[in-house]
Design a protein around this motif. Structure first.
Motif, PDB file in Angstrom:
ATOM      1  N   UNK A  44       0.991  -0.868   0.344  1.00 58.11           N
ATOM      2  CA  UNK A  44      -0.335  -0.307   0.102  1.00 58.11           C
ATOM      3  C   UNK A  44       0.878   1.562  -0.129  1.00 58.11           C
ATOM      4  N   UNK A  45       2.107   1.254   1.404  1.00 59.41           N
ATOM      5  CA  UNK A  45       2.732   2.394   1.037  1.00 59.41           C
ATOM      6  C   UNK A  45       3.302   2.992  -0.459  1.00 59.41           C
ATOM      7  N   UNK A  46       3.999   1.483  -1.188  1.00 61.01           N
ATOM      8  CA  UNK A  46       4.382   1.401  -2.250  1.00 61.01           C
ATOM      9  C   UNK A  46       4.101   2.008  -3.397  1.00 61.01           C
ATOM     10  N   UNK A  47       2.810   2.084  -3.167  1.00 63.25           N
ATOM     11  CA  UNK A  47       1.411   1.902  -4.403  1.00 63.25           C
ATOM     12  C   UNK A  47       1.395   3.877  -4.256  1.00 63.25           C
ATOM     13  N   UNK A  48       0.862   4.329  -2.752  1.00 66.41           N
ATOM     14  CA  UNK A  48       0.634   5.257  -2.823  1.00 66.41           C
ATOM     15  C   UNK A  48       1.846   6.367  -2.868  1.00 66.41           C
ATOM     16  N   UNK A  49       2.863   5.543  -2.865  1.00 67.23           N
ATOM     17  CA  UNK A  49       4.380   6.809  -3.311  1.00 67.23           C
ATOM     18  C   UNK A  49       4.199   6.824  -4.462  1.00 67.23           C
ATOM     19  N   UNK A  56       6.595   7.354   0.796  1.00 63.28           N
ATOM     20  CA  UNK A  56       5.766   6.893   1.730  1.00 63.28           C
ATOM     21  C   UNK A  56       5.968   5.620   2.050  1.00 63.28           C
ATOM     22  N   UNK A  57       5.567   5.032   3.547  1.00 57.54           N
ATOM     23  CA  UNK A  57       6.262   4.058   3.617  1.00 57.54           C
ATOM     24  C   UNK A  57       5.421   4.070   5.455  1.00 57.54           C
ATOM     25  N   UNK A  58       6.270   2.586   6.010  1.00 61.00           N
ATOM     26  CA  UNK A  58       5.817   2.618   7.016  1.00 61.00           C
ATOM     27  C   UNK A  58       6.740   3.312   7.929  1.00 61.00           C
ATOM     28  N   UNK A  59       6.214   3.835   9.313  1.00 60.72           N
ATOM     29  CA  UNK A  59       6.807   4.968   9.649  1.00 60.72           C
ATOM     30  C   UNK A  59       8.034   2.894  10.963  1.00 60.72           C
ATOM     31  N   UNK A  60       9.006   4.297  11.317  1.00 57.12           N
ATOM     32  CA  UNK A  60      10.171   2.888  12.750  1.00 57.12           C
ATOM     33  C   UNK A  60       9.571   3.526  13.583  1.00 57.12           C
ATOM     34  N   UNK A  61       9.982   2.117  14.402  1.00 63.58           N
ATOM     35  CA  UNK A  61       8.892   2.124  15.700  1.00 63.58           C
ATOM     36  C   UNK A  61      10.086   3.369  16.208  1.00 63.58           C
ATOM     37  N   UNK A  62      11.045   4.176  15.790  1.00 60.10           N
ATOM     38  CA  UNK A  62      11.553   5.121  16.587  1.00 60.10           C
ATOM     39  C   UNK A  62      10.709   6.403  15.758  1.00 60.10           C
ATOM     40  N   UNK A 178      -5.202  -9.650  11.332  1.00 63.51           N
ATOM     41  CA  UNK A 178      -6.447 -10.226  12.886  1.00 63.51           C
ATOM     42  C   UNK A 178      -7.166  -8.919  12.760  1.00 63.51           C
ATOM     43  N   UNK A 179      -7.976  -9.631  13.848  1.00 67.45           N
ATOM     44  CA  UNK A 179      -8.991  -7.756  13.730  1.00 67.45           C
ATOM     45  C   UNK A 179      -8.807  -6.822  14.194  1.00 67.45           C
ATOM     46  N   UNK A 180      -7.747  -7.090  14.657  1.00 67.70           N
ATOM     47  CA  UNK A 180      -7.016  -6.173  15.211  1.00 67.70           C
ATOM     48  C   UNK A 180      -6.075  -4.954  15.213  1.00 67.70           C
ATOM     49  N   UNK A 181      -4.644  -5.667  13.610  1.00 67.36           N
ATOM     50  CA  UNK A 181      -4.335  -4.874  14.095  1.00 67.36           C
ATOM     51  C   UNK A 181      -4.112  -4.570  12.221  1.00 67.36           C
ATOM     52  N   UNK A 182      -4.188  -2.665  12.394  1.00 68.73           N
ATOM     53  CA  UNK A 182      -3.310  -1.931  10.178  1.00 68.73           C
ATOM     54  C   UNK A 182      -2.314  -1.391  10.535  1.00 68.73           C
ATOM     55  N   UNK A 183      -2.573  -0.315  10.304  1.00 72.98           N
ATOM     56  CA  UNK A 183      -1.315   0.298  10.287  1.00 72.98           C
ATOM     57  C   UNK A 183      -1.736   2.029   9.973  1.00 72.98           C
ATOM     58  N   UNK A 184      -0.277   2.396   9.355  1.00 77.12           N
ATOM     59  CA  UNK A 184      -0.634   3.870   9.541  1.00 77.12           C
ATOM     60  C   UNK A 184       0.676   4.897   8.681  1.00 77.12           C
ATOM     61  N   UNK A 185       0.891   5.249   7.523  1.00 75.32           N
ATOM     62  CA  UNK A 185       1.603   5.450   6.724  1.00 75.32           C
ATOM     63  C   UNK A 185       2.769   6.807   7.907  1.00 75.32           C
ATOM     64  N   UNK A 186       3.620   7.098   6.865  1.00 79.46           N
ATOM     65  CA  UNK A 186       4.783   8.221   7.272  1.00 79.46           C
ATOM     66  C   UNK A 186       4.810   8.787   5.689  1.00 79.46           C
ATOM     67  N   UNK A 187       5.939   9.436   5.997  1.00 74.84           N
ATOM     68  CA  UNK A 187       6.512  10.324   4.779  1.00 74.84           C
ATOM     69  C   UNK A 187       7.864  11.172   4.541  1.00 74.84           C
ATOM     70  N   UNK A 188       8.577  11.272   3.923  1.00 74.24           N
ATOM     71  CA  UNK A 188       9.404  12.096   3.097  1.00 74.24           C
ATOM     72  C   UNK A 188       9.497  12.913   2.000  1.00 74.24           C
ATOM     73  N   UNK A 189       9.890  13.409   2.148  1.00 74.18           N
ATOM     74  CA  UNK A 189      10.257  13.613   0.863  1.00 74.18           C
ATOM     75  C   UNK A 189      11.902  13.667   0.124  1.00 74.18           C
TER      76      UNK A 189
END
Length: 189
Positions: A44-49, A56-62, A178-189
């Protein structure tokens, strides 16, 4: 960092465009998408990019933890007081996911990110090693070398107040859904 987790409505656009064959749950267009593998979240992140021209990418834990805790090391995104029903969806207090932003602004992080405690666990880019942060660099830790699991943060609607703390870490096989797992995107230029 995205203000909200990716919604079913957003994921439906991606699924139609890529032929994924995913169906939106009825009457949950603005709820966070769930039952998404780590691999599908990264696709999804690659597509959104490609669609936006941004990285656009998944955020790192930090990145995720800083967006949730701020610079003052909050226990929860809103501060150090225990969550209540007006700040987060946790401990089965609603019985399922809620529309993104339902607890905004009272549950927001110092950076204005909503739903970082509860509602859904969020996939992160990093591999997961429960002991990694004992020896990790204090500034911009790159994440552990490859392990069996990918990192998840934020807890979900199902979990107690201990799990929805900003510092709580989890990890699962990247093919797990799982029914309780999703994601959020992060981005950088």
């Amino acid at each position: 960092m995205g203000k909200y987790p990716v919604t079913n409505r957003q994921y439906q656009v991606f699924a139609k465009d890529t032929g994924l064959g995913w169906k939106m749950p009825p009457s949950k267009e603005e709820h966070p998408v769930v039952e998404v593998t780590w691999q599908n979240a990264t696709v999804f992140c690659e597509w959104a990019s490609q669609k936006t021209g941004f990285n656009i990418h998944l955020p790192t834990e930090a990145e995720w933890e800083k967006a949730a805790r701020g610079t003052d090391g909050r226990i929860y995104p809103w501060g150090n007081s225990s969550p209540n029903k007006d700040q987060a969806n946790f401990n089965q207090n609603v019985g399922g996911t809620t529309p993104v932003g339902k607890y905004s602004p009272q549950g927001d992080s110092p950076y204005g990110c909503a739903d970082m405690a509860g509602n859904v666990w969020e996939w992160c880019a990093d591999w997961h090693d429960e002991n990694y942060y004992k020896t990790a660099p204090l500034k911009n830790p790159p994440g552990p070398a490859q392990t069996k699991f990918r990192a998840l943060r934020g807890g979900s609607w199902y979990y107690s107040i201990n799990v929805v703390r900003t510092s709580f870490r989890g990890g699962l096989n990247p093919t797990f859904t799982d029914y309780g797992h999703g994601f959020r995107c992060s981005s950088s230029h």
